[in-house]
Design an enzyme around this catalytic site. Structure first.
Site: not given
Length: 730
Positions: A79, A411, A471, A505, A629
């Protein structure tokens, strides 16, 4: 551990459905009228570092399974690398170019950068202590040893010599630095050894750089010594103790580890390029040669070597981080993968949502028939991605009645069954549209490669709108029913179409055959792939045109209801909360008495619990085995809840520079599920971090008797599993 539409929102107004919800929107609601204090925002960069501190606290917690603690140490390191490569790089660029744009708190970038450097060093030193004093001794006790050269006996060293000669020596490339050999390029995030040697014939001292090969395991597993222990030696330690073989005849004076972080953000002037892919590929090549922004060195490095590195790399002393060896604890990902189930979180097995089970015993699942019966809300990873989202697209690919598939891809994994399903559908003659976001940070090259693979299979691949990242998480299937009519089947989610990350996630997704949603998505895809300018959507809120405005309208409604003495409430769950207009609206709602609960995984610029500003606002953060998420926006609306899920965080990039989509949930069972999820998350019996008005986070994970509080993710998993079992028994 990465982490901004286009149309006017339509809502139910007075019992009807229309696109005029925002017609009376007062833009002044998002502009500060001078009544709010100037110091009402927390610095976003420091807030991010506090998020990574929460990750570190999980590594320090001996109640967390041991290999998971090692994993959290690696996550912290990874990170922080990305933070420097992007956020710190951006601040430095603004300083170097003289772009005097203040940060979100109004402070100069140089002042914020100084605070970042101080806090980042403090956290990195704490990170090193957590490894040496907490995790490493616990690993030793568990029979997993990370050795140093001094720990090895003669037999071990003889075996390591063989490993070095056979597997490592041929890959190494020592580079001398002298008048004939200029200082070499140091690639970003590579681990290196600085070596100073003396030539005994000339007494001349020379410098060499040796890159630790990234193609080899960072932790070299040592041969079994009969003790039953798993033993590792860091690759750099192994190499350091064989330098005499790399520099024969030379006297080794000093050797130290160092590591450089470079600016690896990508900037493309899309309005000035004719081919986006070619421009992006050129920029990716330039990324490798971005300017250095951080130099990590071992704390024993001598001043002569440090002076050389600082001079040749062109960095300042403030950008130097002296740390205990080993550097780059991201390598602990390898150790964390050891097959020791008792040292990891207990295994959770995702379940198939009950609504997606076959209607008849022993029948084959039919996703379309299930969706046709009513909207289905899925919650990953508690509910299976493979038997829901993946099954939806795979069935669409092979169903002869499916005419078209349209999907956004931000992604995904290169070997993804999602990609294979789209290829199969195209090869079967179906019309397939894939909107691929090739500007997804650090996934650019992967996305380019599988976008070309899709194109070769006959998929219509488009790259979205100039100046915007796409997105949103959308999939639309057009199917011809038995009566000859066309029907739309859709999935709108909060997470990427990535089978691998779907296992770690936490995300929500809605399947629906609602005709209005199908029309909305058809119009949205037309806008994304063509030249349509669509303004009327019924169940969607889409950025960048109207999403912020729609949310501000809802917040204002709660504010007005509270002032009128009506019930009110706002609940929001996001990854990041930075947008000033949204924050100011929440402050005004709080001043009117609206209860506001916010769950933020990462950055939060809002100050909660401040007198006369945000007294009714509570902010919590949950971190654990899964990465939280999902994005949820819930408004009480005087007893008629308005609840949305979708892809947007509350950041400028999401609201102004990305195509994002939220969908409104309408099924009472779904609204109840979201309500229960918030209630459990905010409960005093649930472990979480509480944001304080000074920007610090207090961890609440034990009660007054020292007993552990409930783990939210375990609670949700148990609830989802028990509901399915109860329904099955019934």
């Amino acid at each position: 551990m990465q982490e901004d539409g286009l149309t006017e929102a339509g809502y139910q107004v007075d019992g009807g459905v229309g696109g005029d919800f925002l017609d009376d929107y007062d833009e002044s609601t998002s502009v500060d009228d001078g009544t709010l204090p100037i110091d009402r925002y927390l610095d976003r960069e420091l807030s991010w570092l506090r998020f990574n501190q929460r990750v570190l606290e999980l590594a320090e917690d001996d109640a967390v399974p041991l290999l998971e603690r090692a994993n959290f140490l690696a996550i912290f390191a990874s990170n922080l690398d990305e933070f420097f490569m992007v956020r710190v790089a951006g601040l430095k660029r603004r300083i170097v170019t003289g772009l005097a744009v203040p940060t979100n708190t109004g402070r100069a970038p140089a002042d914020v950068l100084a605070d970042i450097n101080a806090l980042a060093l403090e956290l990195q030193l704490r990170h090193a202590r957590a490894f040496h004093e907490l995790v490493k001794p616990a690993l030793d006790d568990a029979g997993i040893h990370i050795e140093t050269w001094a720990d090895l006996n003669e037999a071990d060293r003889a075996r390591v010599d063989e490993i070095f000669s056979a597997q490592i020596f041929p890959v190494l490339m020592p580079l001398a630095v002298d008048p004939a050999h200029p200082f070499p390029y140091i690639s970003g995030l590579s681990l290196n050894l600085s070596v100073r040697v003396r030539n005994p014939k000339t007494d001349r001292v020379e410098f060499a750089r040796l890159k630790v090969p990234q193609v080899l395991p960072r932790f070299v597993q040592l041969p079994d010594d009969g003790s039953g222990r798993v033993r590792f030696l860091t690759l750099e330690d192994l190499i350091s103790n064989h330098l005499d073989e790399l520099f024969p005849g030379m006297e080794i004076l000093e050797h130290h580890e160092f590591r450089v972080t470079r600016n690896e953000d990508v900037e493309i002037e899309e309005d000035e390029t004719e081919n986006l892919i070619q421009a992006l590929e050129r920029e990716l090549l330039r990324r490798r040669f971005g300017p250095p922004i951080r130099l990590e060195i071992t704390d024993d490095m001598d001043d002569v070597t440090l002076g050389l590195l600082v001079r040749e790399l062109g960095i300042t002393e403030n950008e130097v981080y002296r740390l205990p060896a080993p550097l780059d604890l991201g390598g602990l990902f390898e150790v964390a993968k050891l097959d020791r189930p008792h040292l990891k979180y207990p295994k959770h097995v995702p379940v198939t949502p009950l609504q997606l089970q076959p209607a008849e015993p022993n029948a084959a699942p039919d996703v379309f028939a299930s969706i046709a019966r009513g909207d289905i809300l899925v919650h990953h990873p508690y509910e299976s991605f493979a038997t829901s989202v993946q099954a939806f697209l795979e069935q669409a690919a092979r169903d002869p009645n499916v005419l078209a598939i349209k999907q956004t891809l931000y992604r995904t994994s290169g070997d993804s069954p999602i990609i294979e399903a789209l290829i199969d559908a195209a090869e079967a003659g179906k019309a397939v549209l894939a909107l691929v976001e090739i500007k997804a940070r650090f996934d650019e090259q992967n996305n380019i490669e599988w976008a070309r693979k899709l194109e070769k299979a006959g998929v219509h691949v488009v790259y979205g709108l100039v100046g915007l990242k796409t997105h949103c998480k959308l999939a639309l299937v057009v199917r011809q029913e038995k009566n000859g009519e066309l029907r739309h089947y859709a999935h709108i989610g909060t997470g990427n179409y990535n089978p691998k990350t779907s296992r770690i996630y936490e995300d929500l997704g809605l399947f629906t055959a609602d005709d209005q949603v199908g029309k909305d998505l058809t119009r949205l895809f037309n806008e994304l792939s063509g030249y349509a300018i669509e303004k009327k959507f019924k169940r969607l809120l889409v950025a960048p045109r109207y999403l912020r405005r729609g949310l501000l309208k809802h917040i204002r409604t709660e504010t007005e209801n509270a002032r009128a003495g009506l019930p009110s409430g706002i609940r929001i769950k996001v990854n990041s909360l930075v947008d000033e207009a949204i924050i100011d609206a929440l402050y005004r709602a709080s001043q009117a008495g609206v209860p506001v609960d916010i769950v933020v995984r990462g950055i939060c610029a809002l100050v909660p619990g401040r007198d006369a500003l945000s007294e009714t606002i509570r902010v919590r953060s949950v971190l654990g085995r899964y990465l939280e998420h999902s994005r949820i926006f819930a408004f009480h609306n005087n007893g008629d809840p308005q609840v949305y899920i979708g892809s947007a965080d509350m950041m400028h990039r999401n609201l102004d520079r990305r195509v994002e989509a939220l969908i409104r949930l309408t099924d009472p069972a779904h609204l109840a599920y979201i309500d229960e999820l918030f209630t459990t998350t905010m409960a005093g019996t649930t472990a979480s971090w509480h944001l304080q008005s000074d920007g610090s986070w207090q961890r609440h994970h034990r009660d007054e008797h020292g007993r552990p509080l409930a783990d939210l993710q375990n609670v949700v998993m148990n609830q989802v599993t028990s509901r399915r079992r109860g329904a099955t028994r019934a």
